[in-house]
Structure formats: structure tokens, C-alpha cells
Design a protein around this motif. Structure first.
Motif, PDB file in Angstrom:
ATOM      1  N   LEU A  37       0.680  -1.441   0.313  1.00 11.73           N
ATOM      2  CA  LEU A  37       0.065  -0.272  -0.288  1.00 11.73           C
ATOM      3  C   LEU A  37       0.867   1.562  -0.003  1.00 11.73           C
ATOM      4  O   LEU A  37       0.584   2.318  -0.831  1.00 11.73           O
ATOM      5  CB  LEU A  37      -0.997   0.263   1.491  1.00 11.73           C
ATOM      6  CG  LEU A  37      -1.740   0.910   1.186  1.00 11.73           C
ATOM      7  CD1 LEU A  37      -2.535   1.347   0.529  1.00 11.73           C
ATOM      8  CD2 LEU A  37      -2.642   1.454   2.441  1.00 11.73           C
ATOM      9  N   ALA A  38       2.352   1.031   0.980  1.00 12.15           N
ATOM     10  CA  ALA A  38       3.029   2.292   0.974  1.00 12.15           C
ATOM     11  C   ALA A  38       3.358   2.575  -0.704  1.00 12.15           C
ATOM     12  O   ALA A  38       3.538   3.810  -1.381  1.00 12.15           O
ATOM     13  CB  ALA A  38       3.571   2.337   2.042  1.00 12.15           C
ATOM     14  N   VAL A  39       3.770   2.021  -1.368  1.00 12.93           N
ATOM     15  CA  VAL A  39       4.775   1.722  -1.615  1.00 12.93           C
ATOM     16  C   VAL A  39       3.654   2.553  -3.701  1.00 12.93           C
ATOM     17  O   VAL A  39       3.996   3.693  -4.276  1.00 12.93           O
ATOM     18  CB  VAL A  39       5.195   0.524  -2.776  1.00 12.93           C
ATOM     19  CG1 VAL A  39       5.736   0.869  -4.491  1.00 12.93           C
ATOM     20  CG2 VAL A  39       6.336   0.427  -1.984  1.00 12.93           C
ATOM     21  N   LEU A  45       1.551   9.427  -4.841  1.00 15.58           N
ATOM     22  CA  LEU A  45       1.421  10.941  -5.120  1.00 15.58           C
ATOM     23  C   LEU A  45       2.818  12.015  -6.401  1.00 15.58           C
ATOM     24  O   LEU A  45       2.543  12.767  -6.620  1.00 15.58           O
ATOM     25  CB  LEU A  45       2.452  10.927  -3.807  1.00 15.58           C
ATOM     26  CG  LEU A  45       2.049  10.786  -2.509  1.00 15.58           C
ATOM     27  CD1 LEU A  45       2.557  10.673  -0.826  1.00 15.58           C
ATOM     28  CD2 LEU A  45       1.147  12.011  -2.158  1.00 15.58           C
ATOM     29  N   MET A  46       3.352  10.425  -6.131  1.00 18.83           N
ATOM     30  CA  MET A  46       4.142  11.130  -7.418  1.00 18.83           C
ATOM     31  C   MET A  46       3.513  11.618  -9.500  1.00 18.83           C
ATOM     32  O   MET A  46       3.823  12.434  -9.471  1.00 18.83           O
ATOM     33  CB  MET A  46       5.461  10.216  -7.721  1.00 18.83           C
ATOM     34  CG  MET A  46       6.448   9.859  -6.761  1.00 18.83           C
ATOM     35  SD  MET A  46       7.856   8.620  -7.447  1.00 18.83           S
ATOM     36  CE  MET A  46       7.939   8.791  -8.695  1.00 18.83           C
ATOM     37  N   ALA A  47       2.517  10.415  -9.006  1.00 17.17           N
ATOM     38  CA  ALA A  47       1.126  10.679 -10.184  1.00 17.17           C
ATOM     39  C   ALA A  47       0.543  12.277  -9.817  1.00 17.17           C
ATOM     40  O   ALA A  47      -0.158  12.433 -11.292  1.00 17.17           O
ATOM     41  CB  ALA A  47       0.732   9.759 -10.690  1.00 17.17           C
ATOM     42  N   ARG A  48       0.331  13.262  -8.904  1.00 21.41           N
ATOM     43  CA  ARG A  48       0.034  13.548  -8.262  1.00 21.41           C
ATOM     44  C   ARG A  48      -1.633  13.705  -8.377  1.00 21.41           C
ATOM     45  O   ARG A  48      -2.318  14.611  -8.444  1.00 21.41           O
ATOM     46  CB  ARG A  48       0.103  14.772  -8.879  1.00 21.41           C
ATOM     47  CG  ARG A  48       1.403  15.700  -8.848  1.00 21.41           C
ATOM     48  CD  ARG A  48       0.906  17.234  -9.647  1.00 21.41           C
ATOM     49  NE  ARG A  48       3.083  17.123  -9.656  1.00 21.41           N
ATOM     50  CZ  ARG A  48       3.875  17.909  -8.619  1.00 21.41           C
ATOM     51  NH1 ARG A  48       3.223  18.249  -7.414  1.00 21.41           N
ATOM     52  NH2 ARG A  48       4.695  18.726  -9.247  1.00 21.41           N
ATOM     53  N   ARG A  49      -2.012  11.942  -7.744  1.00 23.97           N
ATOM     54  CA  ARG A  49      -3.196  12.049  -7.776  1.00 23.97           C
ATOM     55  C   ARG A  49      -3.838  11.268  -6.452  1.00 23.97           C
ATOM     56  O   ARG A  49      -4.701  10.683  -5.593  1.00 23.97           O
ATOM     57  CB  ARG A  49      -3.438  10.215  -8.188  1.00 23.97           C
ATOM     58  CG  ARG A  49      -3.625  10.184  -9.323  1.00 23.97           C
ATOM     59  CD  ARG A  49      -3.662   8.752 -10.230  1.00 23.97           C
ATOM     60  NE  ARG A  49      -3.152   9.499 -12.008  1.00 23.97           N
ATOM     61  CZ  ARG A  49      -2.948   8.505 -12.937  1.00 23.97           C
ATOM     62  NH1 ARG A  49      -2.185   6.890 -12.456  1.00 23.97           N
ATOM     63  NH2 ARG A  49      -2.909   8.280 -14.305  1.00 23.97           N
TER      64      ARG A  49
END
Length: 185
Positions: A37-39, A45-49
Motif C-alpha cells: 500500500l505504501a509503495v 503521490l508522484m503522479a499527483r493523484r
């Protein structure tokens, strides 16, 4: 029937290899679910979703609240405290059995990932959640109803959040705050 099924599944213990696998699944495996889940969350987050992270977090909080409420309404002792014939393969303190917290977390994460992130990862996590739940019965710390209840509460929580996110004010709020992400979901 709940006790009969518990005794049947718990009675399968005695094979040292299977017992060790079940002990691992009943305890340590939940950490792997949280790592996955964390990954997946970091990738979102990196994809700004951020909308998807909010939906997952809300689902998990709601599932926990439903589980805590059910524990208050339906107090149930652990099987090894009520049935001396249960073989307890892992150390666990006596106390509340319904619903299984391990299973609630595993199913909540699996259903949330399935609904909001990835069918493939969600299905894999659902298989892991089923193993976690089964192993909790096998090692003698939960009744089958504890696992079924945990899966049901997780499913209800994720379903309610998914429904709210697709209609009404929640959907409008997500579309306003996260316009690109809301269309991508």
C-alpha cells in the motif's frame, strides 16, 4: 457452525511446514500488505493523484470505525479462551475477537486498492487478505465469523466511499479540488 468450522480448520494443524506458513501469514504477512500500500501510495503521490489517496484513507478510517463499533456491539472472546481443544499456534492475549483487526486491515486495503487504484494489485492483495484471514482461524486466534465480519465491514466502507465519490457533493468536491485526477479515476 462458527465453532464447528473453527475446530475443523484449526484441527488441520500439526504439519510443521504448513503450521509455519500459517503462523507467518497470521502475523508478519500484514506488514507486507502495508508495504505494498505504501509503495502504491507513493506512486500516486508522484503522479499527483491525491484524490485517490484521500479515497483510500477515508475508506480505511471508515472500515476501522465500523470494526470498532461492531466490537462494542458484539463482544466476543477469542476461541482459545472459550474452547480448550483449540490449538493456539501463536501467542495472543485473550480479549476481543470480533472482528479480526488483521483481516479488517488486509481486506480494507485490498478493496480500496481494487476500487481506487488497480484491479491487478487489488486482486493480488485480496488473495493475500484471504490467506491472512484463513490463517488467523488456522492458528486458533479467530472464529470464521470474525474474518467474514472484517471482510464485510471493509467492503461496506470501500463501497460507501466509492459511491460517495461518484455522486453528489463528494464527487463535486473532488472534481473541484482535483480536476485532472477526478477525470482520470
Amino acid at each position: 457452525m462458527n465453532t464447528d468450522l473453527l475446530l475443523e480448520i484449526n484441527g488441520w494443524s500439526g504439519n510443521s511446514v504448513v503450521d509455519e506458513v500459517m503462523k507467518f501469514a497470521a502475523g508478519t504477512m500484514i506488514y507486507g500488505v502495508f508495504v505494498v500500500l505504501a509503495v502504491l501510495c507513493v506512486l500516486q503521490l508522484m503522479a499527483r493523484r491525491l484524490d485517490r489517496l484521500i479515497l483510500i484513507g477515508t475508506s480505511l478510517v471508515l472500515a476501522l470505525a465500523l470494526g470498532r463499533g461492531a466490537a462494542e456491539l458484539f463482544p466476543n472472546e477469542r476461541p482459545f479462551t472459550e474452547h480448550p481443544e483449540v490449538k493456539q499456534l501463536v501467542h495472543h492475549e485473550p480479549g476481543q475477537s470480533f472482528p479480526s483487526d488483521h483481516s479488517l486491515a488486509a481486506f480494507g486495503i485490498a478493496f480500496a486498492v481494487l476500487a481506487f487504484l488497480s484491479v491487478r494489485w487489488g486482486a493480488a492483495l485480496l488473495a493475500v487478505a484471504a490467506l491472512v484471514g484463513f490463517s488467523r482461524i488456522y492458528v486458533g486466534v479467530h472464529y470464521p465469523a470474525d474474518i467474514v465480519g472484517a471482510a464485510a465491514f471493509a467492503g461496506i466502507a470501500v463501497g460507501a466511499v466509492a459511491l460517495a465519490a461518484r455522486s453528489g457533493p463528494v464527487a463535486r468536491l473532488l472534481a473541484t479540488r482535483f480536476p485532472v485526477d477526478a477525470r482520470a479515476a
